[in-house]
Design an enzyme around this catalytic site. Structure first.
Site, mmCIF file in Angstrom:
data_model
loop_
_atom_site.group_PDB
_atom_site.id
_atom_site.type_symbol
_atom_site.label_atom_id
_atom_site.label_comp_id
_atom_site.label_asym_id
_atom_site.label_seq_id
_atom_site.Cartn_x
_atom_site.Cartn_y
_atom_site.Cartn_z
ATOM 1 N N CYS A 105 -4.476 -5.436 11.157
ATOM 2 C CA CYS A 105 -4.229 -4.136 10.547
ATOM 3 C C CYS A 105 -4.784 -2.980 11.370
ATOM 4 O O CYS A 105 -4.556 -1.816 11.031
ATOM 5 C CB CYS A 105 -4.842 -4.102 9.153
ATOM 6 S SG CYS A 105 -4.554 -5.618 8.249
ATOM 7 N N HIS A 117 -9.016 3.927 5.920
ATOM 8 C CA HIS A 117 -8.182 2.716 5.965
ATOM 9 C C HIS A 117 -7.634 2.483 4.547
ATOM 10 O O HIS A 117 -6.460 2.189 4.399
ATOM 11 C CB HIS A 117 -9.016 1.528 6.461
ATOM 12 C CG HIS A 117 -8.210 0.302 6.690
ATOM 13 N ND1 HIS A 117 -7.103 0.295 7.508
ATOM 14 C CD2 HIS A 117 -8.312 -0.981 6.200
ATOM 15 C CE1 HIS A 117 -6.569 -0.927 7.517
ATOM 16 N NE2 HIS A 117 -7.272 -1.711 6.730
ATOM 17 N N GLU A 150 -15.564 0.296 2.562
ATOM 18 C CA GLU A 150 -15.340 1.516 3.344
ATOM 19 C C GLU A 150 -16.128 2.687 2.757
ATOM 20 O O GLU A 150 -16.687 3.508 3.491
ATOM 21 C CB GLU A 150 -13.841 1.838 3.411
ATOM 22 C CG GLU A 150 -13.533 3.000 4.374
ATOM 23 C CD GLU A 150 -12.044 3.169 4.652
ATOM 24 O OE1 GLU A 150 -11.222 2.500 3.989
ATOM 25 O OE2 GLU A 150 -11.713 3.979 5.530
ATOM 26 N N LYS A 156 -2.044 5.358 2.400
ATOM 27 C CA LYS A 156 -1.384 4.085 2.047
ATOM 28 C C LYS A 156 -0.878 4.095 0.599
ATOM 29 O O LYS A 156 -0.041 3.269 0.237
ATOM 30 C CB LYS A 156 -2.335 2.910 2.271
ATOM 31 C CG LYS A 156 -2.552 2.587 3.755
ATOM 32 C CD LYS A 156 -3.324 1.304 3.942
ATOM 33 C CE LYS A 156 -3.521 0.954 5.417
ATOM 34 N NZ LYS A 156 -4.559 1.771 6.080
ATOM 35 N N HIS A 172 0.813 -0.508 3.068
ATOM 36 C CA HIS A 172 0.043 -0.901 4.248
ATOM 37 C C HIS A 172 0.994 -1.469 5.291
ATOM 38 O O HIS A 172 1.505 -2.576 5.144
ATOM 39 C CB HIS A 172 -1.006 -1.935 3.825
ATOM 40 C CG HIS A 172 -1.980 -2.281 4.907
ATOM 41 N ND1 HIS A 172 -1.857 -1.817 6.200
ATOM 42 C CD2 HIS A 172 -3.110 -3.036 4.886
ATOM 43 C CE1 HIS A 172 -2.868 -2.284 6.921
ATOM 44 N NE2 HIS A 172 -3.642 -3.018 6.151
ATOM 45 N N PHE A 197 -8.026 -7.460 9.553
ATOM 46 C CA PHE A 197 -8.498 -8.820 9.294
ATOM 47 C C PHE A 197 -9.245 -9.319 10.525
ATOM 48 O O PHE A 197 -8.915 -8.974 11.654
ATOM 49 C CB PHE A 197 -7.307 -9.745 9.014
ATOM 50 C CG PHE A 197 -6.814 -9.698 7.588
ATOM 51 C CD1 PHE A 197 -7.463 -8.964 6.625
ATOM 52 C CD2 PHE A 197 -5.683 -10.417 7.218
ATOM 53 C CE1 PHE A 197 -7.005 -8.933 5.308
ATOM 54 C CE2 PHE A 197 -5.205 -10.395 5.913
ATOM 55 C CZ PHE A 197 -5.866 -9.663 4.958
#
Lengths: 83, 411
Positions: free
Chosen positions: B163, B303, B314, B335, B340, B398
């Site tokens: 990602c 993110h 986060e 997002k 995503h 990831f």
């Protein structure tokens, strides 16, 4: 399968595969190279032919393919083999 | 003294729209592109929601016959590149093509060919696997087809860090330019993940939202009711140039790409460090690289995936970097609107970060309605005009792959 039937179907495949190439003057004696295809186009064409005719063309036969007719002959031979 | 790197063109094909203004307007309106999946039957899937690009027509961007021979992921990167090139007017200038490179990220590569040819193999045998499988499954197709299309002869790279791929690609392109290896880099990310097998894989991990009854609300980053991410698709490309090169050709400059921070949490295949310590370090690295201090950042494009774990980690990370200032710092995740987009997410969010500076507007977090007591920052429920001199864009992939970018207002 008769040669003219194979040739007709092959031209159909070629037209679909190479829509930007003018095939009006194409006949059995035409060199496959007139299509302006590279090696990757060629294996794609063989893949399409194998799929559409439901045959398998052995790798050693690929070297024999120079003209449209030579491809038709191989298709005819392999079609018989399948039968 | 290090070369300044500037952004001179943007291009997006994403669920929020095509081009630059269309997706930006969509984002500012607080809308969400998430809906029920239409690309395939999700009857037996847990999650049935995605942010799809509707009515995708590659022939708007490339030769239709060529498009048929390449994977959708490469169609996306080519389309985004074309938009960005047109925007930058780069091809109208006197260009040394050997000094133009491409660096585009993708997490999953050519998924259309991967999945359809695997089906052909299983159903009809090895001789029915298509001869164009290899060049299309190769992840680097997203960058090499761009080079082939316009004859860009400089360095050509593909970055794959899940990602974070898009952000890493932009950061690596920035380093290429700073090192003098190229004058111009097309940088971004592309992804085509809404395919039956990939979707099933993410579904099996239980990381995607199952808000199937209200698909438009499924992606709701930082909201207390968030229940997983919503998969998106598409690509974004930025034209990056050394300031000298851009000035010489009289290019319009959107912003400066001033900082890049990259690290790894070394912790888990898919779970972030719960306290976000590695994400915090990546943010610090990017801010230092931009020669700034945390209080000079005016907005964070987070993110913010809408998973329980990411948004909490986060938030912790932001608090540890910014301290008390974190509560006055607008943080939003686009997002909520785009879903995503995996390897394209960082790139499309870089575009939104640049546009935030360019238009002096903080984009909102779509669908943010209910406060999570553990996520208590300012997540910007509606678009907000603001003075933005520096913006931080976060991407955490990831495998704890972290990449953060800092954009500065030019001049």
């Amino acid at each position: 399968m008769f040669v003219d039937k194979i040739a007709f179907k092959l031209i159909e495949i070629l037209q679909k595969k190479f829509p930007n190439v003018d095939l009006t003057d194409l006949d059995l004696n035409s060199d496959i190279k007139v299509l302006g295809i590279d090696s990757l186009d060629f294996v794609e064409l063989i893949y399409d032919v194998e799929t559409q005719f439901d045959i398998e063309i052995p790798s050693e036969s690929l070297l024999e393919i120079t003209t449209v007719e030579s491809l038709v002959v191989i298709i005819q031979k392999e079609s018989r083999a399948v039968v | 003294m290090r070369q300044k790197i500037v952004v001179t063109g943007l291009g997006m094909v994403c669920p929020a729209g095509m081009g630059i203004l269309e997706p930006w307007k969509f984002i500012l309106e607080g809308r969400s592109a998430c809906g029920l999946v239409t690309h395939f039957d999700t009857g037996r899937y847990r999650s049935k929601v995605a942010a799809e690009i509707k009515n995708w027509d590659p022939s708007l961007f490339m030769d239709a016959d060529f498009a048929k021979r390449i994977d959708k992921v490469a169609q996306f990167s080519l389309a985004a590149s074309r938009i960005a090139l047109d925007d930058s007017e780069l091809l109208k200038s006197d260009l040394d093509f050997s000094r133009v490179g491409v660096c585009i990220g993708t997490g999953l590569g050519g998924t259309f060919f991967t999945e359809t040819q695997l089906t052909a193999l299983v159903d009809y045998g090895p001789k029915r696997v298509h001869p164009l499988t290899v060049p299309n499954v190769n992840p680097n197709a997203v960058a090499t087809f761009v080079a082939m299309q316009w004859h860009f002869l400089g360095p050509n790279l593909t970055v794959s860090t899940a990602c974070a791929s898009g952000s890493h690609a932009i950061g690596q392109a920035m380093m290429m330019l700073q090192a003098g290896r190229a004058d111009v880099m097309l940088a971004g990310g592309s992804e085509n993940p809404i395919m039956p097998m990939m979707f099933a894989g993410f579904d099996a991990m239980r990381v995607m939202s199952q808000c199937n009854d209200f698909p438009g609300m499924a992606s709701r980053p930082f909201d207390v009711n968030r229940d997983g991410f919503v998969m998106g698709e598409g690509a974004a490309v930025l034209i990056l140039e050394t300031e000298d090169h851009a000035t010489k050709r009289g290019a319009k400059i959107y912003a400066e790409l001033a900082g890049y921070g990259a690290n790894n949490g070394g912790f888990h295949m898919v779970t972030p460090q719960p306290d976000g310590c590695d994400a915090a370090q990546a943010m610090r690295l990017a801010i230092e690289d931009a020669h700034l201090i945390p209080s000079q950042i005016d907005y964070i494009n987070a993110h913010g995936t809408s998973t329980k774990a990411n948004d909490l980690a986060e938030t912790h990370a932001i608090k540890s970097v910014f301290g008390e200032y974190a509560y006055r710092l607008p943080v939003s995740s686009t997002k909520g609107a785009t879903g995503h987009m995996i390897g394209a997410a960082g790139a499309v969010e870089a575009c939104f970060s640049v546009l935030a500076i360019h238009t002096q507007t903080v984009p909102p977090t779509a669908n943010y309605t209910a406060l999570d007591p553990d996520c208590d920052l300012d997540y910007v429920p509606v678009a907000r005009p603001s003075i933005l001199a520096a913006v931080l864009s976060n991407s955490f992939g990831f495998g704890n792959n972290n990449a953060c970018l800092v954009f500065k207002k030019q001049g």
